[in-house]
Design an enzyme around this catalytic site. Structure first.
Site, PDB file in Angstrom:
ATOM      1  N   ASN A 146      31.099 167.055  42.298  1.00 11.53           N
ATOM      2  CA  ASN A 146      29.740 167.449  41.925  1.00 11.53           C
ATOM      3  C   ASN A 146      29.803 168.549  40.870  1.00 11.53           C
ATOM      4  OD1 ASN A 146      27.173 168.512  41.774  1.00 11.53           O
ATOM      5  ND2 ASN A 146      26.848 168.612  43.998  1.00 11.53           N
TER       6      ASN A 146
ATOM      7  N   HIS B  91      22.316 162.026  39.691  1.00 17.09           N
ATOM      8  CA  HIS B  91      23.158 163.203  39.902  1.00 17.09           C
ATOM      9  C   HIS B  91      24.333 162.794  40.783  1.00 17.09           C
ATOM     10  CE1 HIS B  91      24.678 167.001  40.981  1.00 17.09           C
ATOM     11  NE2 HIS B  91      24.060 167.113  42.144  1.00 17.09           N
TER      12      HIS B  91
ATOM     13  N   CYS C 248      21.386 171.811  40.334  1.00 16.14           N
ATOM     14  CA  CYS C 248      21.883 170.508  39.875  1.00 16.14           C
ATOM     15  C   CYS C 248      20.803 169.708  39.146  1.00 16.14           C
ATOM     16  CB  CYS C 248      22.392 169.689  41.051  1.00 16.14           C
ATOM     17  SG  CYS C 248      23.665 170.526  41.980  1.00 16.14           S
TER      18      CYS C 248
HETATM   19  O1  UT7 Z   1      24.291 168.926  44.238  1.00 14.21           O
HETATM   20  C1  UT7 Z   1      23.704 169.734  45.208  1.00 14.21           C
HETATM   21  C2  UT7 Z   1      23.346 168.925  46.305  1.00 14.21           C
HETATM   22  N1  UT7 Z   1      24.375 168.831  47.306  1.00 14.21           N
HETATM   23  C3  UT7 Z   1      24.590 167.673  47.924  1.00 14.21           C
HETATM   24  O2  UT7 Z   1      24.099 166.667  47.514  1.00 14.21           O
HETATM   25  C4  UT7 Z   1      25.372 167.639  49.183  1.00 14.21           C
HETATM   26  C5  UT7 Z   1      24.655 166.781  50.168  1.00 14.21           C
HETATM   27  N2  UT7 Z   1      25.349 166.656  51.401  1.00 14.21           N
HETATM   28  C6  UT7 Z   1      26.459 165.931  51.544  1.00 14.21           C
HETATM   29  O3  UT7 Z   1      26.933 165.341  50.592  1.00 14.21           O
HETATM   30  C7  UT7 Z   1      27.067 165.797  52.907  1.00 14.21           C
HETATM   31  O4  UT7 Z   1      26.177 166.343  53.862  1.00 14.21           O
HETATM   32  C8  UT7 Z   1      28.451 166.492  53.043  1.00 14.21           C
HETATM   33  C9  UT7 Z   1      29.476 165.710  52.247  1.00 14.21           C
HETATM   34  C10 UT7 Z   1      28.353 167.922  52.519  1.00 14.21           C
HETATM   35  C11 UT7 Z   1      28.883 166.499  54.490  1.00 14.21           C
HETATM   36  O5  UT7 Z   1      28.893 165.182  54.995  1.00 14.21           O
HETATM   37  P1  UT7 Z   1      28.216 164.875  56.403  1.00 14.21           P
HETATM   38  O6  UT7 Z   1      28.468 163.468  56.696  1.00 14.21           O
HETATM   39  O7  UT7 Z   1      26.783 165.322  56.303  1.00 14.21           O
HETATM   40  O8  UT7 Z   1      29.061 165.775  57.368  1.00 14.21           O
HETATM   41  P2  UT7 Z   1      28.572 166.941  58.325  1.00 14.21           P
HETATM   42  O9  UT7 Z   1      28.070 168.103  57.545  1.00 14.21           O
HETATM   43  O10 UT7 Z   1      27.630 166.330  59.299  1.00 14.21           O
HETATM   44  O11 UT7 Z   1      29.916 167.348  59.025  1.00 14.21           O
HETATM   45  C12 UT7 Z   1      30.610 166.479  59.857  1.00 14.21           C
HETATM   46  C13 UT7 Z   1      31.871 167.173  60.367  1.00 14.21           C
HETATM   47  C14 UT7 Z   1      31.643 168.594  60.851  1.00 14.21           C
HETATM   48  O12 UT7 Z   1      32.409 168.764  61.992  1.00 14.21           O
HETATM   49  P3  UT7 Z   1      31.726 168.770  63.446  1.00 14.21           P
HETATM   50  O13 UT7 Z   1      30.730 169.896  63.409  1.00 14.21           O
HETATM   51  O14 UT7 Z   1      31.067 167.428  63.558  1.00 14.21           O
HETATM   52  O15 UT7 Z   1      32.891 168.983  64.348  1.00 14.21           O
HETATM   53  C15 UT7 Z   1      32.200 169.456  59.743  1.00 14.21           C
HETATM   54  O16 UT7 Z   1      32.698 170.683  60.201  1.00 14.21           O
HETATM   55  O17 UT7 Z   1      32.820 167.274  59.279  1.00 14.21           O
HETATM   56  C16 UT7 Z   1      33.318 168.615  59.221  1.00 14.21           C
HETATM   57  N3  UT7 Z   1      33.659 168.934  57.834  1.00 14.21           N
HETATM   58  C17 UT7 Z   1      34.861 168.629  57.293  1.00 14.21           C
HETATM   59  N4  UT7 Z   1      35.942 168.040  57.800  1.00 14.21           N
HETATM   60  C18 UT7 Z   1      37.008 167.881  56.989  1.00 14.21           C
HETATM   61  C19 UT7 Z   1      32.900 169.524  56.884  1.00 14.21           C
HETATM   62  N5  UT7 Z   1      33.582 169.617  55.738  1.00 14.21           N
HETATM   63  C20 UT7 Z   1      34.797 169.074  55.972  1.00 14.21           C
HETATM   64  C21 UT7 Z   1      35.927 168.880  55.168  1.00 14.21           C
HETATM   65  N6  UT7 Z   1      37.007 168.272  55.710  1.00 14.21           N
HETATM   66  N7  UT7 Z   1      35.986 169.256  53.866  1.00 14.21           N
END
Ligand code: UT7
Length: 328
Positions: free
Chosen positions: A285, A255, A115
């Site tokens: 993204n 980004h 990215c």
């Molecule tokens: O451009 C490349 C760079 N990439 C990025 O910038 C991505 C950076 N990261 C992020 O934007 C965030 O970390 C995410 C949007 C990917 C995730 O958000 P988060 O607040 O960090 O959530 P998390 O990974 O801590 O997940 C929280 C919960 C999990 O469930 P448990 O383990 O707490 O039960 C996930 O399994 O949300 C769950 N989860 C979802 N739930 C519904 C993960 N993806 C989804 C989904 N829908 N699509």
């Protein structure tokens, strides 16, 4: 200092027609519009059709940027394409774009920096510009990540979108263009955004395909932490290099990975919301295409004019990050 500078003379974007909303995804996998909007700010994304490819998006965006700059294919000296989702691993997609455009006198190469690719490519283009040997350079960011994600993996597939955008940098002796740039890399975090199979370390086999090792995997939490720690730092570094302050910035184009990351970085830097460009809600993204797509929309919305100071910041796989300050 060189007596040659580069003016951002043209811009253009090309995104696929098909819009996939969060609701569309919620009907197919275990996710919801509410989760996606709250955690990322994304509402919809563009997804490429079966008949379009990375080179098509990049060619269309580059052609629009050339038209805007008022240059012909013959006048293009160099094409740099930032992407991690080319048509083929080899040949480089940059040569397909060069051929499609009919830019017979141009050199062409690809930059694979996730990215952060467009920021790296823009910084590179300006080094060529400052040499004085190049008159017109096209820098294109393009991505077709929809073909690299596992559409059953809710951790990744809801986040990404496809698209392309390009700029033409034109040689000038007027003091304008890139004032400063900063590029960063920390390969210790290589596993946080990775496509394991398909390279030469783990060549594609039936077994690896069955395991899904060819899909893009991301450790979202780690990338989130990394992004929020490097964005403010790299922005401050380019400002210091150029001898400018946060308040001098007319528009901050980060980004577009996650609205929460952008809002955090902007707040930390002391940038008011009206100086921060966000369109992640409509595109998701788009990786290396995200900064130039945002830039092209900012121009069209009248948020940029001659003399504006634009700060661009990106981060991504590698892990990598980078920033640049451009005077229009
Ligand atoms: O451009 C490349 C760079 N990439 C990025 O910038 C991505 C950076 N990261 C992020 O934007 C965030 O970390 C995410 C949007 C990917 C995730 O958000 P988060 O607040 O960090 O959530 P998390 O990974 O801590 O997940 C929280 C919960 C999990 O469930 P448990 O383990 O707490 O039960 C996930 O399994 O949300 C769950 N989860 C979802 N739930 C519904 C993960 N993806 C989804 C989904 N829908 N699509």
């Amino acid at each position: 200092m060189s007596k040659y500078y580069g003016k951002l003379a043209g811009y253009g974007r090309h995104v696929p027609e098909a819009i996939v909303t969060n609701q569309d995804l919620a009907e197919r996998i275990d996710t919801s519009n509410q989760w996606i909007v709250e955690r990322t700010g994304i509402r919809e994304r563009r997804i490429i059709s079966d008949t379009e490819h990375c080179s098509d998006l990049a060619t269309a965006a580059s052609q629009k940027a050339m038209d805007k700059a008022g240059i012909t294919a013959e006048e293009v000296d160099l094409i740099i394409v930032a992407t991690s989702s080319p048509d083929y691993l080899t040949p480089p997609v940059s040569s397909q774009v060069q051929h499609n455009l009919g830019a017979k006198k141009a050199g062409a190469f690809v930059m694979v920096v996730g990215c952060t690719g467009f920021v790296y490519a823009l910084a590179t283009a300006y080094q060529f510009m400052h040499s004085g040997e190049y008159r017109n350079i096209i820098v294109t960011g393009v991505e077709v990540t929809s073909r690299n994600v596992d559409w059953n993996d809710r951790n990744t597939c809801v986040l990404f979108g496809d698209g392309a955008a390009a700029v033409v940098i034109q040689r000038t002796t007027q003091e304008t263009g890139m004032l400063a740039h900063h590029l960063g890399s920390d390969g210790s975090g290589y596993e946080h955004i990775i496509q394991v199979s398909g390279g030469t370390r783990f060549p594609t086999t039936h077994e690896r395909l069955d395991e899904g090792l060819h899909f893009l995997k991301m450790n979202g939490r780690e990338v989130f932490k990394f992004a929020t720690s490097v964005m403010g730092e790299t922005l401050q570094i380019v400002l210091d290099k150029a001898g400018l302050k946060i308040s001098d910035i007319d528009l901050f184009i980060p980004h577009q990975a996650n609205a929460r990351i952008i809002e955090f970085a902007a707040k930390q830097a002391g940038l008011p919301p009206e100086k921060v460009f966000i369109n992640v809600d409509r595109y998701g993204n788009t990786s290396a295409a995200s900064v130039p797509i945002a830039l092209s929309e900012a121009f069209e919305q009248g948020r940029l004019k001659e003399g504006s100071l634009v700060a661009m910041v990106a981060f991504g796989s590698g892990l990598t990050w980078g920033s640049c300050l451009i005077r229009l």
